[in-house]
Design an enzyme around this catalytic site. Structure first.
Site, PDB file in Angstrom:
ATOM      1  CB  CYS A   1      74.600 -58.339  -3.021  1.00  0.00           C
ATOM      2  SG  CYS A   1      74.173 -56.870  -3.969  1.00  0.00           S
TER       3      CYS A   1
ATOM      4  N   GLY B   1      88.211 -54.180   3.802  1.00  0.00           N
ATOM      5  CA  GLY B   1      89.131 -53.157   4.293  1.00  0.00           C
ATOM      6  C   GLY B   1      90.580 -53.582   4.397  1.00  0.00           C
TER       7      GLY B   1
END
Ligand SMILES: Cc1cc2nc3c(=O)[nH]c(=O)nc-3n(C[C@H](O)[C@H](O)[C@H](O)COP(=O)(O)O)c2cc1C
Length: 342
Positions: A112, A224
């Site tokens: 993160c 992705g």
């Protein structure tokens, strides 16, 4: 609170570290993969490993009600608790809580990039301190649960496979055998977390290369993977794939993947998923205000002619009614989507 899966549980396996089976996982997503979202996704995808949202250890070990963060429904398993933080002692205590609650494993967030998280010295910035990551993972492993780390390829504009391999080698010198790699860098300056999920270039090849260089470790590829052909092309190169946004926005993508990967014979049917979800809402009764569930269902008809009408329908859910009530009071509208209250 466990309302069962209408016979779908038989397909669930527990393919985690130590097990050579390949894993299909749904990524930890803050504010998205809460327990109701996970239950819904489990109905669609019996074979996947689910992850919680990231939870900071202090919420668990200092907070008055860890139950609020840790409670889940048995059908969500296999379910991994993702932890954020940088204090090995707090990690050790949080992992023991996770074990006692029955989680399947614990995962450390080293991906993160948000400024708030950087200020707390956890998330992606831990890639700079592999020795600390190893210490944290070792502390987690003290619980006896399978442990894993979810990390990036590197930080900022520094694209260096050697550094990535060094990070993996240093962390693997301890207890960690399972690496979930979001296959792009995290840019700690100048990009929002959302932009950090699209702008830094994806390098799936680097994860396949890690698998070649460290054949004894498990590598799960993330980032992705939003079509069946993309997943199929990577599946043989790694130990598993983790799907994030595509699973949330297009949940039935997960059933397409299960079919394509030979993990089920027939696709999940919306009517059956809905029937099981309805039973879940009835178990919860008034304790589950409708919007807390319906906000996760927007993608249920993704790509179908009724998708907009479905989202508009969900938008009518009111906080003062339970999810069960909302569905019960709208049987005619549900019928328009081929869903019944049976
Ligand atoms: C709304 C949102 C929240 C996220 N929260 C977390 C989180 O709590 N922990 C984490 O490791 N990654 C988090 N991520 C990143 C995802 O786990 C995943 O790595 C990223 O979306 C790339 O995968 P995808 O391209 O399949 O979406 C989040 C992503 C989104 C979209």
């Amino acid at each position: 609170m466990d309302s069962g899966l209408f016979g779908m549980t038989a397909v669930v396996s527990a393919p985690l570290a130590g097990n050579s089976a390949k894993t299909l996982s749904v990524a930890p997503m803050l504010d998205w993969t809460d327990r109701h979202c996970r239950y819904f996704l489990r109905l669609i995808c019996p074979s996947c490993v689910l992850y919680t949202e990231m939870i900071h250890t202090s919420a668990l070990v200092l907070g008055k009600s860890p139950e609020r963060y840790l409670a889940f429904t048995a059908a969500e398993q296999p379910l991994v608790l993702q932890l954020g933080g940088d204090d090995p002692e707090a990690m050790a205590r949080a992992a023991i809580l996770a074990r006692d609650y029955g989680y399947t494993g614990v995962n450390l967030n080293v991906g993160c990039p948000s400024t708030r998280v950087q200020r707390g010295n956890f998330g992606a910035c831990l890639m700079l301190t592999p020795a600390l990551v190893r210490e944290i993972i070792d502390a987690l492993a003290g619980s006896g649960l399978p442990v894993s780390v979810k990390h990036r390829l590197g930080l900022d504009r520094q694209e260096d496979y050697g550094q990535l391999a060094d990070f993996v080698a240093q962390v693997a010198a301890g207890s960690c055998r399972h690496f979930v790699v979001h296959a792009r860098n995290a840019w700690l300056r100048g990009l929002s977390p959302a932009a950090n999920r699209t702008i830094p270039p994806l390098r799936w090849d680097w994860v396949a290369r890690l698998k070649e260089d460290f054949p004894g470790l498990r590598f799960e590829l993330n980032g992705g993977l939003d079509t069946v052909p993309k997943v199929e092309a990577q599946w043989s190169r790694v130990d598993g794939v983790m799907i994030g946004r595509a699973a949330y926005h297009r949940p039935l993508f997960l059933t397409e993947l299960e079919l394509a990967l030979g993990r089920r014979q027939a696709p999940a049917r919306r009517a059956e998923v809905f029937a099981a979800l309805l039973a879940y809402t009835e178990d919860w009764g008034a304790a589950l205000p409708a919007p807390r569930l319906t906000r996760h269902l927007h993608g249920f008809f993704f790509g179908e002619p009724g998708a907009n009408a479905w989202r508009q329908f969900l938008g009518c859910a009111r906080p003062d009614q339970s999810a069960a009530q909302f569905f019960r009071e709208n049987s005619a509208r549900l019928a328009q989507f081929g869903l019944t209250l049976a």
